[in-house]
Design a protein around this motif. Structure first.
Motif, mmCIF file in Angstrom:
data_model
loop_
_atom_site.group_PDB
_atom_site.id
_atom_site.type_symbol
_atom_site.label_atom_id
_atom_site.label_comp_id
_atom_site.label_asym_id
_atom_site.label_seq_id
_atom_site.Cartn_x
_atom_site.Cartn_y
_atom_site.Cartn_z
ATOM 1 N N PRO A 76 0.846 -1.197 0.000
ATOM 2 C CA PRO A 76 0.000 0.000 0.000
ATOM 3 C C PRO A 76 0.886 1.253 0.000
ATOM 4 O O PRO A 76 1.897 1.294 0.707
ATOM 5 N N GLY A 77 0.518 2.222 -0.818
ATOM 6 C CA GLY A 77 1.182 3.528 -0.744
ATOM 7 C C GLY A 77 2.449 3.679 -1.562
ATOM 8 O O GLY A 77 3.105 4.711 -1.498
ATOM 9 N N SER A 78 2.809 2.681 -2.371
ATOM 10 C CA SER A 78 4.048 2.811 -3.154
ATOM 11 C C SER A 78 3.855 3.693 -4.386
ATOM 12 O O SER A 78 4.828 4.041 -5.049
ATOM 13 N N GLY A 79 2.603 4.038 -4.686
ATOM 14 C CA GLY A 79 2.347 5.014 -5.753
ATOM 15 C C GLY A 79 1.673 4.470 -6.996
ATOM 16 O O GLY A 79 1.724 5.109 -8.058
ATOM 17 N N LYS A 80 0.970 3.347 -6.906
ATOM 18 C CA LYS A 80 0.338 2.741 -8.080
ATOM 19 C C LYS A 80 -0.672 3.677 -8.736
ATOM 20 O O LYS A 80 -0.656 3.873 -9.944
ATOM 21 N N THR A 81 -1.567 4.231 -7.929
ATOM 22 C CA THR A 81 -2.644 5.040 -8.511
ATOM 23 C C THR A 81 -2.086 6.350 -9.072
ATOM 24 O O THR A 81 -2.487 6.795 -10.158
ATOM 25 N N THR A 82 -1.123 6.936 -8.338
ATOM 26 C CA THR A 82 -0.495 8.171 -8.825
ATOM 27 C C THR A 82 0.184 7.914 -10.170
ATOM 28 O O THR A 82 0.027 8.690 -11.129
ATOM 29 N N LEU A 83 0.927 6.817 -10.239
ATOM 30 C CA LEU A 83 1.630 6.482 -11.487
ATOM 31 C C LEU A 83 0.632 6.233 -12.611
ATOM 32 O O LEU A 83 0.828 6.713 -13.745
ATOM 33 N N ALA A 111 -12.343 6.498 -8.476
ATOM 34 C CA ALA A 111 -12.748 7.896 -8.662
ATOM 35 C C ALA A 111 -11.555 8.736 -9.137
ATOM 36 O O ALA A 111 -11.701 9.588 -10.024
ATOM 37 N N ARG A 112 -10.360 8.491 -8.571
ATOM 38 C CA ARG A 112 -9.154 9.224 -9.010
ATOM 39 C C ARG A 112 -8.869 8.956 -10.486
ATOM 40 O O ARG A 112 -8.491 9.855 -11.229
ATOM 41 N N ILE A 113 -9.054 7.706 -10.893
ATOM 42 C CA ILE A 113 -8.797 7.355 -12.297
ATOM 43 C C ILE A 113 -9.844 8.006 -13.204
ATOM 44 O O ILE A 113 -9.515 8.564 -14.256
ATOM 45 N N ILE A 153 -4.569 -3.202 -14.283
ATOM 46 C CA ILE A 153 -5.254 -3.755 -13.116
ATOM 47 C C ILE A 153 -4.412 -3.410 -11.890
ATOM 48 O O ILE A 153 -3.280 -3.880 -11.761
ATOM 49 N N GLU A 154 -4.948 -2.549 -11.027
ATOM 50 C CA GLU A 154 -4.224 -2.217 -9.789
ATOM 51 C C GLU A 154 -4.658 -3.201 -8.715
ATOM 52 O O GLU A 154 -5.806 -3.190 -8.261
ATOM 53 N N ASN A 155 -3.745 -4.071 -8.316
ATOM 54 C CA ASN A 155 -4.091 -5.106 -7.338
ATOM 55 C C ASN A 155 -4.210 -4.504 -5.939
ATOM 56 O O ASN A 155 -3.806 -3.363 -5.692
ATOM 57 N N ILE A 200 10.909 1.110 -9.739
ATOM 58 C CA ILE A 200 11.347 1.702 -8.473
ATOM 59 C C ILE A 200 10.831 3.138 -8.479
ATOM 60 O O ILE A 200 11.265 3.962 -9.287
ATOM 61 N N ASN A 201 9.868 3.395 -7.610
ATOM 62 C CA ASN A 201 9.178 4.699 -7.621
ATOM 63 C C ASN A 201 9.701 5.616 -6.502
ATOM 64 O O ASN A 201 10.365 5.167 -5.574
ATOM 65 N N LYS A 202 9.372 6.870 -6.629
ATOM 66 C CA LYS A 202 9.688 7.935 -5.654
ATOM 67 C C LYS A 202 11.184 8.254 -5.628
ATOM 68 O O LYS A 202 11.728 8.596 -4.573
ATOM 69 N N ILE A 203 11.851 8.171 -6.780
ATOM 70 C CA ILE A 203 13.296 8.463 -6.787
ATOM 71 C C ILE A 203 13.583 9.934 -6.471
ATOM 72 O O ILE A 203 14.712 10.281 -6.154
ATOM 73 N N ASP A 204 12.543 10.778 -6.521
ATOM 74 C CA ASP A 204 12.725 12.186 -6.108
ATOM 75 C C ASP A 204 13.123 12.269 -4.630
ATOM 76 O O ASP A 204 13.692 13.268 -4.186
ATOM 77 N N LEU A 205 12.829 11.198 -3.858
ATOM 78 C CA LEU A 205 13.130 11.213 -2.412
ATOM 79 C C LEU A 205 14.520 10.675 -2.085
ATOM 80 O O LEU A 205 14.946 10.731 -0.927
ATOM 81 N N SER A 233 9.914 8.672 -10.941
ATOM 82 C CA SER A 233 9.146 9.381 -9.925
ATOM 83 C C SER A 233 7.789 9.748 -10.500
ATOM 84 O O SER A 233 7.706 10.499 -11.473
ATOM 85 N N ALA A 234 6.748 9.208 -9.900
ATOM 86 C CA ALA A 234 5.394 9.500 -10.382
ATOM 87 C C ALA A 234 5.031 10.957 -10.131
ATOM 88 O O ALA A 234 4.220 11.528 -10.866
ATOM 89 N N THR A 235 5.616 11.573 -9.114
ATOM 90 C CA THR A 235 5.239 12.961 -8.815
ATOM 91 C C THR A 235 6.095 13.990 -9.560
ATOM 92 O O THR A 235 5.577 14.995 -10.012
ATOM 93 N N SER A 236 7.422 13.726 -9.720
ATOM 94 C CA SER A 236 8.233 14.696 -10.472
ATOM 95 C C SER A 236 8.131 14.440 -11.975
ATOM 96 O O SER A 236 8.432 15.313 -12.777
#
Ligand SMILES: Nc1nc2c(ncn2[C@@H]2O[C@H](COP(=O)(O)OP(=O)(O)O)[C@@H](O)[C@H]2O)c(=O)[nH]1
Ligand SMILES: [Mg+2]
Ligand SMILES: [Zn+2]
Ligand SMILES: [Zn+2]
Length: 261
Positions: A76-83, A111-113, A153-155, A200-205, A233-236
Motif C-alpha cells: 500500500p502507498g508505493s504510488g500505483k494510482t499516482t503512477l 474515482a481518481r482514475i 489492473i491495480e491489485n 522503483i518509484n519515488k526516486i525524487d526522495l 518518480s510518479a510525482t516529479s
C-alpha cells in the motif's frame, strides 16, 4: 480462502454491487478443525486450479480483443494510482485505456482514475487480500472494452498474496518505492520472481534517504535475472516517458503476436 494467508474472500463487490458467490463456494471451502494438512493442500490446489481456469478464460478474451493488460502489484502507498494517472495523461490521446482497481474497501482509487476521463471499475475484496481471476473476469463486464486497448489492473496493496494469482494479464509489474528499503526483493522473492518488470518509484526522495538503488537492483536480479527495471518518480515525472515508451512497444509486440495466432 487465500492460499497464502488463509483469509476469507466472501464479501466481494464490484462497483459497490455485491457479487454472486456461485463459483466462490468451492473456491473458498473452509477447512474444519479436523482437516488434515493433506486436505489443506488439496483445497489450495483446488483454489489455484480454479483460478487458473478463470485466468485462462480472461487471457483468451483479452487476446481475442487484442487488449494488452498489466497487473500492478505493490505494498500500500508505493504510488500505483499516482503512477497510473500519470501514464493515462501521457497515453490517453493515442490509446483506449481501461482500469480495474482493487482495494479491500472504498471506491476512492476508481474515482481518481475517472477524473482523468478514463473508464474505471472498482473491485472491493472485503477481507480479501488480492484480486483473483474470477473477480477480474466479472469486472470486464462493467468496462465494455474497445479492441486494442490498454488494461491496467491495480491489485490490492500487498506484496505477498497477489503473486500467486494469475489474472490472465500479459505481465505482472511490481512497484517498490524507495521509502520501503532495498532489501524487499530478498524478503518477498515470490513477487519479484513472478514479475517481468520492477518499477522503483519515488526516486525524487533519494537525496533524503539511505536507499541503496544499485543494491536493490542487484537483489532483484538475483531473484529474477530477466527482470526489467525502470526507476522513476510518479510525482516529479522523471522517467515516466521511458516507461510509456516501454508500454507502447510491448503493446505493439503483443498485438503482432495475437494477430499471428
Ligand atoms: N515523493 C513522492 N511521493 C509519491 C510518488 N508517487 C506517489 N507518491 C505519494 O505516495 C502516496 C501514495 O500514493 P498512491 O498512488 O495512493 O499509492 P498506492 O496505494 O500504491 O496506489 C501519495 O501521497 C502520493 O502522492 C513519488 O514518485 N514521489
Ligand atoms: Mg491505489
Ligand atoms: Zn492473503
Ligand atoms: Zn461468476
Amino acid at each position: 480462502m487465500c492460499k497464502v494467508c488463509g483469509c476469507n474472500q466472501a464479501e466481494v463487490a464490484i462497483d459497490s454491487i455485491e457479487q454472486h458467490v456461485h463459483h466462490h463456494t468451492d473456491m473458498q471451502a473452509a477447512p474444519n478443525a479436523n482437516d488434515s494438512a493433506a486436505r489443506l493442500i488439496e483445497i489450495e490446489q483446488s483454489i489455484l486450479s480454479k483460478n487458473d481456469e478463470f485466468a485462462e478464460q480472461n487471457r483468451n478474451y483479452l487476446s481475442h480483443k487484442g487488449i494488452f493488460s498489466l497487473n500492478l502489484i505493490s505494498s500500500p502507498g508505493s504510488g500505483k494510482t499516482t503512477l497510473l494517472t500519470e501514464i493515462i495523461k501521457r497515453l490517453q490521446e493515442q490509446h483506449h485505456i481501461y482500469v480495474i482497481e482493487g482495494d479491500q474497501q472504498t471506491a476512492l482509487d476508481a474515482a481518481r482514475i475517472r477524473e482523468t476521463g478514463v473508464k474505471a471499475t472498482q473491485i472491493n475484496t472485503g477481507k480479501g487480500c488480492h484480486l483473483d481471476a474470477h473477480m477480474v473476469g466479472h469486472a470486464f463486464e462493467h468496462l465494455g472494452m474497445h479492441k486494442g486497448a490498454f488494461l491496467f489492473i491495480e491489485n490490492v496493496g500487498n506484496l505477498i498474496c497477489p503473486a500467486g494469482f494469475d489474472l490472465g494479464e500479459a505481465h505482472k509489474v511490481v512497484i517498490l518505492s524507495v521509502t520501503e528499503g532495498e532489501d524487499k526483493p530478498l524478503k518477498y522473492p515470490e513477487i519479484f520472481h513472478a514479475a517481468d518488470v520492477m518499477i522503483i518509484n519515488k526516486i525524487d526522495l533519494l537525496p533524503y534517504l539511505n536507499f541503496n538503488l544499485q543494491q536493490c537492483c542487484e537483489y532483484a536480479k538475483q531473484i529474477n535475472p530477466e527482470i526489467e527495471i525502470i526507476e522513476l518518480s510518479a510525482t516529479s515525472g522523471e522517467n515516466i516517458d521511458q516507461l510509456c515508451h516501454w508500454l507502447v512497444a510491448e503493446k505493439n509486440a503483443f498485438s503482432i503476436a495475437v494477430l499471428s495466432e
